[in-house]
Structure formats: structure tokens, C-alpha cells
Design a protein around this motif. Structure first.
Motif, PDB file in Angstrom:
ATOM      1  N   PHE A 277     -33.705 -15.623  -5.023  1.00  0.00           N
ATOM      2  CA  PHE A 277     -33.011 -15.601  -3.736  1.00  0.00           C
ATOM      3  C   PHE A 277     -33.456 -14.404  -2.886  1.00  0.00           C
ATOM      4  O   PHE A 277     -33.591 -14.502  -1.676  1.00  0.00           O
ATOM      5  N   ASP A 278     -33.713 -13.270  -3.536  1.00  0.00           N
ATOM      6  CA  ASP A 278     -34.027 -12.035  -2.810  1.00  0.00           C
ATOM      7  C   ASP A 278     -35.388 -12.070  -2.135  1.00  0.00           C
ATOM      8  O   ASP A 278     -35.597 -11.387  -1.129  1.00  0.00           O
ATOM      9  N   LEU A 279     -36.316 -12.837  -2.682  1.00  0.00           N
ATOM     10  CA  LEU A 279     -37.696 -12.771  -2.200  1.00  0.00           C
ATOM     11  C   LEU A 279     -38.119 -14.006  -1.408  1.00  0.00           C
ATOM     12  O   LEU A 279     -39.304 -14.320  -1.325  1.00  0.00           O
ATOM     13  N   VAL A 280     -37.164 -14.686  -0.815  1.00  0.00           N
ATOM     14  CA  VAL A 280     -37.486 -15.866  -0.004  1.00  0.00           C
ATOM     15  C   VAL A 280     -37.759 -15.465   1.446  1.00  0.00           C
ATOM     16  O   VAL A 280     -38.797 -15.807   2.013  1.00  0.00           O
ATOM     17  N   PHE A 281     -36.838 -14.732   2.031  1.00  0.00           N
ATOM     18  CA  PHE A 281     -36.986 -14.278   3.418  1.00  0.00           C
ATOM     19  C   PHE A 281     -36.825 -12.756   3.481  1.00  0.00           C
ATOM     20  O   PHE A 281     -36.213 -12.143   2.595  1.00  0.00           O
ATOM     21  N   GLN A 282     -37.390 -12.170   4.520  1.00  0.00           N
ATOM     22  CA  GLN A 282     -37.209 -10.735   4.707  1.00  0.00           C
ATOM     23  C   GLN A 282     -35.724 -10.403   4.894  1.00  0.00           C
ATOM     24  O   GLN A 282     -35.219  -9.423   4.359  1.00  0.00           O
ATOM     25  N   GLU A 283     -35.031 -11.252   5.647  1.00  0.00           N
ATOM     26  CA  GLU A 283     -33.590 -11.123   5.823  1.00  0.00           C
ATOM     27  C   GLU A 283     -32.947 -12.435   5.371  1.00  0.00           C
ATOM     28  O   GLU A 283     -33.170 -13.486   5.987  1.00  0.00           O
ATOM     29  N   PRO A 284     -32.176 -12.400   4.306  1.00  0.00           N
ATOM     30  CA  PRO A 284     -31.625 -13.647   3.754  1.00  0.00           C
ATOM     31  C   PRO A 284     -30.657 -14.321   4.718  1.00  0.00           C
ATOM     32  O   PRO A 284     -29.932 -13.657   5.470  1.00  0.00           O
ATOM     33  N   THR A 285     -30.647 -15.633   4.696  1.00  0.00           N
ATOM     34  CA  THR A 285     -29.722 -16.408   5.528  1.00  0.00           C
ATOM     35  C   THR A 285     -28.353 -16.457   4.867  1.00  0.00           C
ATOM     36  O   THR A 285     -28.202 -16.182   3.670  1.00  0.00           O
ATOM     37  N   ASP A 286     -27.361 -16.827   5.631  1.00  0.00           N
ATOM     38  CA  ASP A 286     -26.013 -16.949   5.085  1.00  0.00           C
ATOM     39  C   ASP A 286     -25.968 -17.997   3.972  1.00  0.00           C
ATOM     40  O   ASP A 286     -25.288 -17.820   2.950  1.00  0.00           O
ATOM     41  N   GLU A 287     -26.713 -19.095   4.162  1.00  0.00           N
ATOM     42  CA  GLU A 287     -26.725 -20.148   3.156  1.00  0.00           C
ATOM     43  C   GLU A 287     -27.353 -19.646   1.861  1.00  0.00           C
ATOM     44  O   GLU A 287     -26.893 -19.958   0.759  1.00  0.00           O
ATOM     45  N   LEU A 288     -28.430 -18.859   1.985  1.00  0.00           N
ATOM     46  CA  LEU A 288     -29.079 -18.331   0.793  1.00  0.00           C
ATOM     47  C   LEU A 288     -28.152 -17.359   0.055  1.00  0.00           C
ATOM     48  O   LEU A 288     -28.093 -17.361  -1.182  1.00  0.00           O
ATOM     49  N   LEU A 289     -27.420 -16.547   0.793  1.00  0.00           N
ATOM     50  CA  LEU A 289     -26.464 -15.627   0.176  1.00  0.00           C
ATOM     51  C   LEU A 289     -25.343 -16.392  -0.523  1.00  0.00           C
ATOM     52  O   LEU A 289     -24.868 -15.992  -1.596  1.00  0.00           O
ATOM     53  N   ARG A 290     -24.934 -17.520   0.078  1.00  0.00           N
ATOM     54  CA  ARG A 290     -23.904 -18.341  -0.557  1.00  0.00           C
ATOM     55  C   ARG A 290     -24.412 -18.919  -1.868  1.00  0.00           C
ATOM     56  O   ARG A 290     -23.711 -18.911  -2.889  1.00  0.00           O
ATOM     57  N   GLN A 291     -25.658 -19.408  -1.860  1.00  0.00           N
ATOM     58  CA  GLN A 291     -26.250 -19.960  -3.077  1.00  0.00           C
ATOM     59  C   GLN A 291     -26.395 -18.889  -4.160  1.00  0.00           C
ATOM     60  O   GLN A 291     -26.163 -19.145  -5.347  1.00  0.00           O
TER      61      GLN A 291
END
Length: 328
Positions: A303-317
Motif C-alpha cells: 500500500f505504501d509504495l503505490v503512489f507518492q501520496e496515498p489516496t483515501d481509498e488506499l488508506l482504507r484498504q
């Protein structure tokens, strides 16, 4: 090349022993890989490999335990620092590395702001096989590179097979180098089992790109002596007699004979070569121990290395995953 041979054969054994789940052998391609890798300057140039470039990575100084982490499924692309080594992560997508290489090379011309840099351009070298050359990505990459004069070398290892399909059934005309004329790209076809010939040809291609003349193609004619991958059974589409007839001279035997033929003190040189062989076997065992010691990576990294700034959906996952797997 001796170190590559030992490590390559050892990796096949590791897969059979369950140490790694999968591996793509390169038996017979050692001269093509090491010869081409030694033609680039690792301090400034950048290498874009596929999943079969163990020899390239080793010649460029990549830590082999960190390299094998991908084959152990510990880390996608390899654990080494690509920015420091100037070797991009392992690319599992067929022909995917050519697009990355052209993009990086084009970036070198953009950063020059229209002025030719002192010492020439830094050069990208990208690896692909004869099978990958049939992908549309390769057409786009070569056309774009030629139009914008990107300093990139397309290094084609024509090993005779696209998994189970022979070159003549999937490359029109039987040569990838011949396509260069259609893009206005100079191309060299070389004996891929001759390390010295590969080194010379690749140096010429790199010099061409560095001088600002645009891309170049090197097609190394070699042979994949083993299976496409450890999951492949080459006996379903070719016989051992075919392999012996089509494989040509073993690149290691060929280089050893050449070195000994030119040696002023043959016994001393022969002893040096034997020592290198023994050292390569010991090094492969050290890598095996390192691979066995590789532990699992933290699951949160997916999850940490997908985007430079994680999306809300990614943080939820990520939060849901932690609750389910770590009971946090």
C-alpha cells in the motif's frame, strides 16, 4: 561469464528444491549478456533489463541476493537500489523495458535544453528477445526513439525461440536488425556466442547514441539452450538432437579456448581460469545462503509504495488489511 553460468545453473536447482518458485534460465546467452553490459558506463548510462538478464545485472555489479529476491517472490523487481546501480528493476512485462528505456533516454535530450552536453549523452540500453520484438510496444519505442533521436541502444537477444515458437514463425524475415532500416535506425547483427564480438558491436552502438546520432540496434544471434522458464518443457517442441545441432558453440568454451590460444604462459592462464571457476561455484553457494536468509517483507509495503501520496481509498484498504492480518 563463468560466475553467470554457475549462478544460472544453481538457480534452476534452487527452484527444483523449492527455494525459489520460478526462474528464467539463460544458458547459452552468457556472452551476449556480459559482453553487452561491459560496453556501457555504469556511472552515467542506465540499463533496462527483462526477467532473463541475470548476467547483465551481475556484470553491472548488482548484488545477486537482492537480484534473486524477485525470483523468491520476496520483492517485485529486485531489492537493489536501481538509482545507485543504474540498473532498472526486473521487468516481467514482455517488451515493457523498451518503453522505459526510451523515456529515460529522451529525458537526457530534454535536460540538455537543445545543447549537446560535454562528453555526450548518457545512454540507455534496453534488452529484449526475438519474441518481444513482435510486440507493438517495440514498434512505438523504436519509432519514437528515431524521431526524437533518443540516445538508446536496443539490444536484442535472438535466442531462436519465443517460448515454444521458433523465430522464423514469428519474426518476418527472420531478423530484428533488418527492421532498423524502416525507422532510420542503424543496426548491427552479431554472433551472440562471441563475447568479444558482442562487446565491440555494443560499444559501437553506445558511441553512436552518445554522440547524439540517435538510437541503434544490436541483434545478438544466440541460442536458448534450456527451457524458457522452469515451468517450461522444451521437449514438447524440440528434441535434444535439435538443441545440439542448433545451439552452436558454447560461449564459455569458445572464450576459454580463445584465451588459452592467445596465452603466452598457457599453464598459468589455465590455472587462473580454473581458479575463477572454483570461485564462481563458491560465490553461487554464498548467494544460495543469502536467498535462504531472505525473510518476508512488511505487508504494508503493497500500500505504501503505490503512489507518492496515498489516496483515501488506499488508506482504507491498508487499515482493513491490517485489521484482518495483523489484528491491529
Amino acid at each position: 561469464m563463468t560466475a553467470v553460468r554457475h549462478l544460472d545453473q544453481a538457480a534452476i536447482s534452487w527452484q527444483r528444491q523449492g527455494i525459489v518458485p520460478a526462474y528464467a534460465p539463460e544458458l547459452g546467452q552468457e556472452a551476449a549478456q556480459v559482453g553487452s553490459a561491459l560496453a556501457v558506463d555504469p556511472r552515467r548510462d542506465f540499463v533496462f533489463p527483462t526477467y532473463r538478464e541475470l548476467g547483465v545485472a551481475l556484470a553491472c555489479g548488482v548484488d545477486m541476493v537482492e537480484y534473486m529476491s524477485t525470483h523468491k517472490a520476496t520483492w517485485h523487481g529486485g531489492l537493489w537500489n536501481a538509482a545507485e546501480a543504474h540498473v532498472a528493476p526486473i521487468q516481467a512485462v514482455v517488451a515493457g523495458s523498451v518503453l522505459h528505456a526510451v523515456g529515460w533516454a529522451h529525458g537526457q535530450t530534454l535536460e540538455a535544453h537543445g545543447e549537446f552536453p560535454e562528453g555526450g549523452y548518457s545512454v540507455a540500453i534496453t534488452y529484449l528477445g526475438d519474441g518481444a520484438s513482435s510486440q507493438g510496444d517495440v514498434h512505438e519505442a523504436m519509432n519514437f526513439a528515431a524521431v526524437f533521436k533518443a540516445p538508446v541502444v536496443f539490444f536484442v537477444q535472438n535466442n531462436g525461440w519465443a517460448i515454444s515458437v521458433p523465430t522464423e514463425r514469428q519474426v518476418a524475415g527472420g531478423s530484428v536488425a533488418a527492421r532498423g532500416a524502416g525507422y532510420g535506425i542503424p543496426a548491427l547483427q552479431v554472433d551472440g556466442n562471441d563475447a568479444a564480438a558482442v562487446l565491440t558491436a555494443t560499444r559501437r552502438a553506445v558511441a553512436h547514441a552518445r554522440a547524439g546520432h540517435g538510437p541503434a540496434i544490436v541483434e545478438a544471434m544466440t541460442y536458448r539452450r534450456g527451457p524458457h522458464a522452469t515451468s517450461d518443457d522444451p521437449g514438447r517442441y524440440r528434441s535434444l538432437e535439435d538443441e545440439r545441432a542448433d545451439g552452436g558453440a558454447d560461449p564459455l568454451v569458445r572464450l576459454r579456448e580463445r584465451i588459452l590460444a592467445d596465452a603466452a604462459d598457457r599453464p598459468a592462464v589455465e590455472a587462473t581460469l580454473d581458479a575463477a571457476d572454483a570461485a564462481a561455484a563458491a560465490e553461487a553457494e554464498q548467494v544460495r545462503e543469502g536467498v535462504l536468509a531472505l525473510g518476508p517483507r512488511p505487508g504494508a509495503e503493497m500500500f505504501d509504495l503505490v503512489f507518492q501520496e496515498p489516496t483515501d481509498e488506499l488508506l482504507r484498504q491498508k487499515a482493513a488489511w491490517r485489521e484482518e492480518s495483523e489484528h491491529e
